[in-house]
Design an enzyme around this catalytic site. Structure first.
Site, short mmCIF file in Angstrom:
data_model
loop_
_atom_site.label_atom_id
_atom_site.label_comp_id
_atom_site.label_asym_id
_atom_site.label_seq_id
_atom_site.Cartn_x
_atom_site.Cartn_y
_atom_site.Cartn_z
N GLY A 70 0.81 -1.22 0.00
CA GLY A 70 0.00 0.00 0.00
C GLY A 70 0.84 1.27 0.00
CB SER A 71 3.88 2.27 1.86
OG SER A 71 3.37 1.97 3.13
CG ASN A 151 -4.99 3.85 8.90
OD1 ASN A 151 -5.34 4.83 8.26
ND2 ASN A 151 -3.94 3.86 9.68
CD GLN A 179 -7.17 -0.66 7.38
OE1 GLN A 179 -7.96 -1.54 7.70
NE2 GLN A 179 -5.90 -0.69 7.75
CB SER A 199 -1.88 -3.27 1.17
OG SER A 199 -0.89 -4.04 1.81
CG HIS A 201 -0.20 -6.64 5.02
ND1 HIS A 201 -0.28 -6.24 6.32
CD2 HIS A 201 0.24 -5.56 4.33
CE1 HIS A 201 0.12 -4.98 6.42
NE2 HIS A 201 0.44 -4.54 5.23
CB CYS A 324 3.02 3.90 11.08
SG CYS A 324 2.06 2.99 9.89
C1 LIG Z 1 -1.60 -0.56 6.00
C2 LIG Z 1 -1.97 0.68 5.28
C3 LIG Z 1 -1.11 1.24 4.32
C4 LIG Z 1 0.25 0.70 4.05
O1 LIG Z 1 0.20 -0.53 3.38
P1 LIG Z 1 1.51 -1.46 3.37
O2 LIG Z 1 1.17 -2.56 2.44
O3 LIG Z 1 1.69 -1.92 4.77
O4 LIG Z 1 2.63 -0.61 2.88
C5 LIG Z 1 -1.53 2.37 3.64
N1 LIG Z 1 -2.74 2.92 3.88
C6 LIG Z 1 -3.60 2.40 4.79
C7 LIG Z 1 -4.92 3.03 4.98
C8 LIG Z 1 -3.24 1.27 5.51
O5 LIG Z 1 -4.08 0.78 6.41
#
Ligand SMILES: *Cc1c(COP(=O)(O)O)cnc(C)c1O
Length: 388
Positions: A70-71, A151, A179, A199, A201, A324
């Site tokens: 996601g990042s 999130n 999310q 993302s 996971h 984070c």
């Molecule tokens: C977890 C999350 C991310 C980051 O995703 P990663 O795959 O961990 O880099 C970005 N935005 C939101 C809203 C998230 O919950």
């Protein structure tokens, strides 16, 4: 009793994802860029995953770029829109103050490069008002980026009307849907979304893999230069097994979405009802426009970190909010954006559920949190007396 209630931080992988991944580690391990048949088998698998993921978002396979998560998807979307904007003399971005840091810090970096940023008010219920998006759009606006679901407090934003407003104004709309994907029904075409981050996971797929949907015709700028993978938009040998796991997890999440969200909403309401009687407590975020699995409370007078550590001793995995933030003793930027005073923002607890949680676990959570809050307040009262 052990209860995992931190599914917004990450989820347990589903069996379907693991099952789909294994052959791509043990047998079909060729490089998709290789000409030989083992490589081409991997390339065909990638195409299969791309089609399956696109089908669940309502887009075309060639509108999906695989990323490390996601990042990276957030960074690439925001930076691409900024570069495109700059080429057309447009250096204004609209976002909210309660985005994930993957968006916020990227936007802040652009500010240092001369971009102007409007941070939309999220109001006390954690919701953006579409009319305020409309009012904020200027002739030099190159991007609106508003997350689909938050999130920390689980609020679901009115992306459909925001999409209509952006499309009419000719401004790109990106949404961090990390999310939301696999948890809420999403159709990028219907909702006029130009770019969307996801993302794996966060929906029971593997870590370190995600995707960016980019509508055809929008110029995407690579963050990683090198080979011609992902049509030159993202260099590096593809993580084939993780991509297959992501496709399998997304299909499973979407197929069970209706059933899961009914079940989770029941658990969520039971948990909210059970925690509400705690004195000086407050539910954060909208009670209505809320992810089925998210509960977030503030308890006045205590520190969220102490509460999370105490709950850990009772077998409970919880969070103060964003994973984070959890190593830094800062109040949540999301709760501050809602206008919570620092003493309430410090005392936050996020419990995020999944379909494996049971009613008995919810009852244990209610009991444990109530006891833990009382204990921390008792200690605090004691230490205040000593200081007096
Ligand atoms: C977890 C999350 C991310 C980051 O995703 P990663 O795959 O961990 O880099 C970005 N935005 C939101 C809203 C998230 O919950």
């Amino acid at each position: 009793m052990n209860v995992y209630a931190d599914n917004a931080a990450t989820t347990k992988m589903c069996a379907a994802a693991i099952k789909e991944m294994l052959p791509y580690m043990m047998e079909t391990y060729g490089n998709p860029s290789s000409l030989h048949s083992e490589g081409q088998k991997a390339a065909m698998a990638l195409q299969d995953a791309r089609e399956r993921i696109a089908a669940r978002l309502g887009c075309q396979p060639d509108e999906i770029i695989f990323t490390s998560g996601g990042s990276e998807a957030d960074n690439q979307a925001v930076l691409s829109a900024a570069k495109f904007g700059m080429e057309h003399g447009k250096k204004h971005i609209i976002t909210t103050a309660f985005e994930h840091h993957a968006v916020l810090h990227t936007v802040e970096a652009l500010r240092a490069d001369g971009f102007e940023v409007t941070f939309l008010n999220v109001h006390s219920d954690g919701l953006v008002v579409p009319e305020e998006v409309k009012a904020a759009i200027r002739p030099d606006t190159c991007l609106v980026t508003v997350m689909y679901a938050n999130n920390e407090i689980g609020t679901i934003q009115p992306i459909f009307p925001i999409g209509q407003i952006c499309r009419e104004a000719g401004v790109l709309l990106h949404t961090d849907a990390v999310q939301a994907v696999g948890h809420l029904p999403i159709d990028v075409k219907l909702e006029n979304i130009d770019m969307l981050s996801l993302s794996a996971h966060k929906f029971h797929g593997p870590k370190g893999i995600g995707a960016l949907y980019v509508r055809r015709g929008i110029p995407l700028h690579p963050l990683i230069h090198g080979g011609a993978q992902e049509r030159g938009k993202r260099a590096g040998t593809e993580n084939v097994s993780a991509i297959m796991g992501m496709a399998a997890a997304l299909e499973e999440a979407c197929d069970s979405m209706n059933r899961t969200s009914v079940y989770l909403t029941e658990l969520r309401e039971r948990l909210i009802d059970g925690l509400s009687p705690i004195p000086s407590s407050m539910l954060n975020g909208s009670p209505l426009y809320r992810l089925p699995n998210n509960v977030n409370f503030s308890f006045a007078g205590i520190e969220g970190e102490s509460l999370v550590l105490l709950l850990d001793k009772l077998g409970i995995c919880a969070s103060t909010g964003s994973a984070c933030n959890s190593s830094s003793m800062m109040p949540s930027h999301v709760l501050l954006a809602l206008g919570r005073p620092p003493e309430l923002a410090y005392g936050s607890l996020r419990l995020t559920l999944c379909a494996e949680n049971t009613q008995a676990e919810i009852d244990y959570l209610i009991h444990a949190v109530s006891e833990a809050v009382a204990e921390l307040r008792h200690k605090l009262a004691g230490s205040t007396q000593i200081h007096l």
